[in-house]
Enzyme design. Sequence first.
Site, short mmCIF file in Angstrom:
data_model
loop_
_atom_site.label_atom_id
_atom_site.label_comp_id
_atom_site.label_asym_id
_atom_site.label_seq_id
_atom_site.Cartn_x
_atom_site.Cartn_y
_atom_site.Cartn_z
N CYS A 95 50.76 38.35 23.57
CA CYS A 95 52.09 38.67 23.05
C CYS A 95 52.26 40.17 22.92
O CYS A 95 51.28 40.92 22.83
CB CYS A 95 52.27 38.04 21.67
N ARG A 137 51.92 42.63 29.77
CA ARG A 137 50.93 41.84 29.05
C ARG A 137 51.08 40.35 29.37
O ARG A 137 50.23 39.55 29.00
CB ARG A 137 51.08 42.06 27.53
N TRP A 157 53.36 34.99 24.64
CA TRP A 157 52.45 34.37 25.62
C TRP A 157 51.93 33.14 24.90
O TRP A 157 51.11 33.24 23.98
CB TRP A 157 51.33 35.36 25.95
N ASN A 173 51.33 38.52 16.79
CA ASN A 173 50.47 38.47 17.97
C ASN A 173 49.09 38.06 17.48
O ASN A 173 48.59 38.64 16.52
CB ASN A 173 50.42 39.85 18.64
N GLY A 174 48.48 37.07 18.11
CA GLY A 174 47.14 36.62 17.69
C GLY A 174 47.14 35.13 17.47
O GLY A 174 48.06 34.42 17.87
N GLU A 232 29.77 33.62 43.55
CA GLU A 232 30.93 34.29 42.95
C GLU A 232 30.81 35.82 43.10
O GLU A 232 31.80 36.50 43.38
CB GLU A 232 31.04 33.89 41.47
N LYS A 289 33.55 38.36 44.89
CA LYS A 289 34.11 39.54 44.21
C LYS A 289 33.97 40.77 45.09
O LYS A 289 34.91 41.53 45.26
CB LYS A 289 33.33 39.72 42.90
N GLU A 299 36.26 40.56 48.36
CA GLU A 299 37.72 40.64 48.26
C GLU A 299 38.23 42.03 47.93
O GLU A 299 39.33 42.38 48.33
CB GLU A 299 38.29 39.59 47.30
N HIS A 345 15.32 29.74 56.68
CA HIS A 345 15.71 28.72 57.65
C HIS A 345 16.75 29.24 58.64
O HIS A 345 17.40 28.45 59.32
CB HIS A 345 16.19 27.46 56.93
N LYS A 398 47.79 37.30 43.75
CA LYS A 398 47.15 36.88 42.51
C LYS A 398 47.21 35.37 42.35
O LYS A 398 46.26 34.73 41.94
CB LYS A 398 47.84 37.57 41.31
O1 M6R Z 1 44.81 30.77 39.48
P1 M6R Z 1 43.63 30.04 40.02
O2 M6R Z 1 42.44 30.12 39.10
O3 M6R Z 1 43.94 28.62 40.38
O4 M6R Z 1 43.27 30.79 41.35
C1 M6R Z 1 42.26 30.33 42.19
C2 M6R Z 1 41.84 31.38 43.19
O5 M6R Z 1 42.92 31.72 44.02
C3 M6R Z 1 41.34 32.65 42.52
O6 M6R Z 1 40.29 32.35 41.64
C4 M6R Z 1 40.83 33.67 43.54
O7 M6R Z 1 39.71 33.16 44.19
C5 M6R Z 1 40.52 35.00 42.85
N1 M6R Z 1 41.46 36.00 43.24
C6 M6R Z 1 39.17 35.54 43.16
O8 M6R Z 1 38.92 36.69 42.42
#
Ligand code: M6R
Length: 611
Positions: free
Chosen positions: A2, A27, A74, A98-99, A481, A485, A488, A504, A606
């Site tokens: 918020c 935010r 939010w 907020n909180g 993961e 990171k 990307e 292998h 995003k």
């Molecule tokens: O909003 P979501 O968690 O459903 O999104 C899933 C993926 O698109 C998301 O985690 C994507 O892999 C990230 N940008 C990776 O950092």
Amino acid sequence: MCGIIGFSGETDCVPVLLGGLDTLSYRGYDSAGIAVAGVSGVHTVKAKGKLDALKEKLKTHPVSGSTGIGHTRWATHGAPSDENSHPHTSGTLTLVHNGIIENYAAIAEKLRALGYTFVSETDTEAAAHLIDSYYRENGDPAAAIYRAAQEMHGSYALGVLFHDRPNTLYAIRKGSPLIVAQTDSASLIASDIPAILPYTRSYVRLPEGILAVLDGAEISFSDENGSEVALKTETVDWDVEAAQRGGYAHFMLKEIHEEPEVLRATVAPYLKDGLPHFDVPGFDGGALAGVERIHIVACGTAMHAGLLARQWIEAEARVPVTVEIASEFRGREPILGEKDLVLFISQSGETADTLEALRLVKARGVRTAAIVNVVGSTVAREADDVIYTRAGPEIAVASTKAYIVQCATLRLLTICLALARGRMTEEDARRQCRILLEDVPESIAKTIALAAEIETIASRLKTKPHIFYIGRGADSVLGTEASLKLKEITYLHAEAYAAGELKHGTISLVEDGTPVIAILTEESLAEKTVSAIREVKSRGAFVIAAVSEGIAENREIPSDLLLTVPTAGREAWIAALPTMTAMQMIAYCTAAQMGLDVDRPRNLAKSVTVE
Ligand code: M6R
């Protein structure tokens, strides 16, 4: 999260409030509102949706006055709606918050017995009624606020407008941020610096438990004994965009720094008497005891959180788990039993593949559950049972803090399942919950402080075309993961391999200087990963080992660079989250050193709302 803005001055405050809310919109929010003290009393206008909806409403319900409060919400307690939007009014006052007030249910029960009725589903309304009840008793705003503050558990930043004191604003906070600022003719409160920058560059960070009283250009600060407190004024030299990033170079870095805080904010509300409690029908002890199989369905980083949970749930609760990429799950004929739990994980709650997979499962008549960050998102609305993470808005495309809170929530679920099936004692469950709430956030903060060592690692990666991550068990999953990171945001080619699988085939790619990042958090698997390190080293690899503290103490790791990751215990699950923070920092520092657009990597969005 918020956003709060408040103004007390000589001119109409409405443009200031709307401008402040606009600035704070980064935010994230789902509704907005303002309350203004005018000649005929305090008037509130609020609307679900974007600020434009509020502005539209103000055209037909105009308000004006020189003192007022504004809020972007939010949603946490209660869906986005006009009723749940702030400001909230109770008899003598109107406030914004907020909180999260953790004990709002108990406070509401007490207030209902006193005759208060609630018109929203929010925790905030309990705060409004509570302060009102004390103000009616003592007629002293400061005393009423302090008495209520003593009773409220959790976090809050409050801006309060008492109806019989229309020129004065009161503000107090605990946990949630709030700043106070002054100009020649007015004073302001705000959740964050960008909102005050059009008026002044000087501000005071309101300390916890100190009451600020704003009356035009006059501001006073006092403690709970009523003693005046002098506070240091700080000056900001950032521009507005940098201020939104809180002074961090990128949102991704800011969001990594928020991890300790959002981890606590996610876990705390789900603990009752020290044990996990989700308060949704599909997750009560009885329901979980009867679950025969769990299918976790998600995309990208959210799916990787599911992979880590599989390691935990299968080992500790002994429930079989499958983890599915949502787009693949949809394209085949999944076998779902009546007693299966199908769990969707999504930060945004709007990912098209995850959503369509959810709809497919629902169409089969199977109950669905979801772990979601954005309240009121489509996945949250359509799933039968929803558990919210509380990462706040994640702006950088690369998901960091959302992953951490997804994993924390899945850890709580693991504990619930293990308890429900008699595989964990209550004592152990309490111990684990305490570690998750207190120790893990601290280890993450210590990991972030290793920035200088991580910069050195990044400097060795930024010129390499191929990078490998290796590990066993949970460490292999963390590598998956970590490599996503790095890929990307740096556009470097990175792959994760189970350490035992390299020989292998993939080991043929290792040549002189190829970086291999080895992850070691699992004591029982460490020796075997060390053997894999020796194998790649003897083929010329440049090995960077990220090793949790306990493991590093016990053995020699044949690496070229060693990063010892702080951890608060020997169990691998405790080390997993700080280790992932280290991996996120490695990716971040590498991309930043390469001068790339860290927050907006090419070709990515995003929220992936297309199939
Ligand atoms: O909003 P979501 O968690 O459903 O999104 C899933 C993926 O698109 C998301 O985690 C994507 O892999 C990230 N940008 C990776 O950092």
